[in-house]
Write a protein that holds these residues in place. Structure first.
Motif, short mmCIF file in Angstrom:
data_model
loop_
_atom_site.label_atom_id
_atom_site.label_comp_id
_atom_site.label_asym_id
_atom_site.label_seq_id
_atom_site.Cartn_x
_atom_site.Cartn_y
_atom_site.Cartn_z
N SER A 2 13.32 68.28 -15.32
CA SER A 2 13.04 68.56 -13.91
C SER A 2 13.13 70.05 -13.62
O SER A 2 13.96 70.76 -14.19
CB SER A 2 14.03 67.79 -13.04
N LEU A 5 15.70 73.57 -8.71
CA LEU A 5 15.54 73.87 -7.28
C LEU A 5 16.32 75.12 -6.95
O LEU A 5 17.39 75.36 -7.52
CB LEU A 5 16.08 72.71 -6.45
N ASP A 32 18.22 70.73 0.99
CA ASP A 32 18.28 70.14 -0.36
C ASP A 32 17.43 68.86 -0.42
O ASP A 32 16.66 68.65 -1.36
CB ASP A 32 19.72 69.78 -0.74
N ALA A 33 17.58 68.01 0.61
CA ALA A 33 16.85 66.74 0.61
C ALA A 33 15.34 67.00 0.67
O ALA A 33 14.55 66.36 -0.04
CB ALA A 33 17.29 65.90 1.81
N LYS A 36 13.86 68.15 -2.64
CA LYS A 36 13.72 67.03 -3.60
C LYS A 36 12.56 66.10 -3.19
O LYS A 36 11.76 65.69 -4.03
CB LYS A 36 15.02 66.21 -3.64
N ARG A 39 9.10 67.23 -4.16
CA ARG A 39 8.74 67.01 -5.57
C ARG A 39 8.45 65.53 -5.82
O ARG A 39 7.48 65.18 -6.47
CB ARG A 39 9.86 67.49 -6.48
N GLN A 40 9.29 64.67 -5.24
CA GLN A 40 9.08 63.22 -5.45
C GLN A 40 7.72 62.77 -4.91
O GLN A 40 7.05 61.94 -5.50
CB GLN A 40 10.16 62.42 -4.74
#
Ligand code: 13P
Ligand code: SF4
Length: 324
Positions: A2, A5, A32-33, A36, A39-40
């Motif tokens: 991965s 970040l 932070d959320a 992520k 990317r998801q």
């Protein structure tokens, strides 16, 4: 493997001049959320220059004025676009990306200019001024764009008017933008009575007071300001043009007669420039927050859709502008 970040500390370094340390912990969890989730979901965030610094500098992938966001929206390589800005910007991104999911974190993020005119108003203007082409500011609904010959932004309005090579145009809906452009061309411009609720509040007297209080200050104004304000400013241009002006001229002290977050975002890049900040907040832009960007990505909302009856004609008006 991965991708790494950016750490919160590295992000805070970017914005420490405009976000006090006591406020930063409030943002960290959402940042932070969001990083992520992007990317998801293979998502990108397009953010207008009026977004707050924790959005603009910490989670956005593409930033700029309305023109840059429209241009860059054409080249986005992602499944999902989150538009951190107002509704007409999300509609423009959808027009240019019909196969992608475009999300706006708050559906109520509108615009007083977009609300000032309907498609029926444009049809009536056409009847009244038969044969005169209609130039429509991007700060309008897709339905209004669909009634237009071509769109424009504050960054290309003069070039768009000139490109038509006609003696007269109808320019909708911002009266002040139309008048400010009319001063730069021999083309006769027929205006509408729409105003930006943020920029109409600036007055020429504000500039005189600023010059008295801060001798030598550079005054930059957005062309949605009343013509008397633009006449007294040292420079008028789109939000991107104001930012470029600061980068090129490096004034010791500057005031941006526009929305408040603009100064914060530009100040981050120019620690040597002193920003004086009488500014006006756009309540629509301020509806977008880290929290609702996060929910937009988590819950896939609010999906932007455009009435199929207007899509093709509205897209044509936007695309035509992008090739001027
Ligand atoms: P810009 O295109 O100059 O960024 O302006 C958009 C806007 O809404 C200004 O109020
Ligand atoms: Fe609309 Fe004015 Fe807000 Fe820009 S600043 S989105 S023109 S109300």
């Amino acid at each position: 493997m991965s991708a790494v970040l950016p750490s919160s500390a590295a992000l805070y370094d970017r914005v420490r001049r405009v976000i006090p340390p006591i406020e930063w912990p409030v943002f960290v969890d959402d940042i932070d959320a969001i990083l992520k989730l992007k990317r998801q979901r293979n998502a990108v965030i397009l953010a207008h220059n009026y977004q707050t610094p924790e959005i603009f500098h910490c989670v956005a992938d593409i930033v700029g004025d309305s023109l840059a966001l429209a241009h860059k929206a054409m080249t986005v390589d992602a499944d999902v676009i989150v538009l951190a800005g107002v509704h007409f910007m999300a509609e423009t991104a959808k027009l240019l990306n019909p196969d992608k999911t475009v999300l706006i974190p708050d559906l109520a993020a509108g615009c007083s200019l977009a609300d000032s005119i309907t498609a029926q108003d444009v049809r009536l203007m056409r009847q009244r001024y038969a044969g005169v082409p209609v130039v429509t500011y991007v700060n309008t609904s897709a339905a209004v764009k669909a009634e237009s010959d071509i769109c424009c932004t504050s960054g290309n309005a003069l070039a768009v008017v000139k490109s038509l090579r006609v003696p007269r145009v109808i320019m909708l809906p911002d009266e002040y933008l139309a008048k400010n452009i009319a001063r730069q061309t021999k083309v006769e411009i027929i205006a509408w009575k729409g105003h930006c609720e943020v920029h109409e509040r600036f007055e020429a007297a504000d500039i005189r007071e600023l010059r008295e209080a801060h001798p030598g200050i550079s005054v930059l104004a957005h062309p949605e300001c009343p013509p008397a304000v633009v006449a007294e400013a040292d420079f008028a241009g789109s939000t991107a043009a104001m930012s470029d002006y600061v980068a090129r001229h490096r004034p010791a002290r500057v005031v941006l007669m526009t929305e408040c977050s603009m100064s914060d975002n530009v100040a981050v890049e120019h620690p040597d420039v002193d920003f004086v900040r009488p500014c006006n907040l756009c309540p629509h832009m301020k509806r977008i927050t880290l929290a609702n960007i996060r929910s937009a990505l988590e819950e896939n909302r609010h999906v932007v859709t455009i009435d199929p009856h207007v899509t093709e004609r509205a897209r044509w008006a936007v695309e035509r502008m992008l090739f001027v």
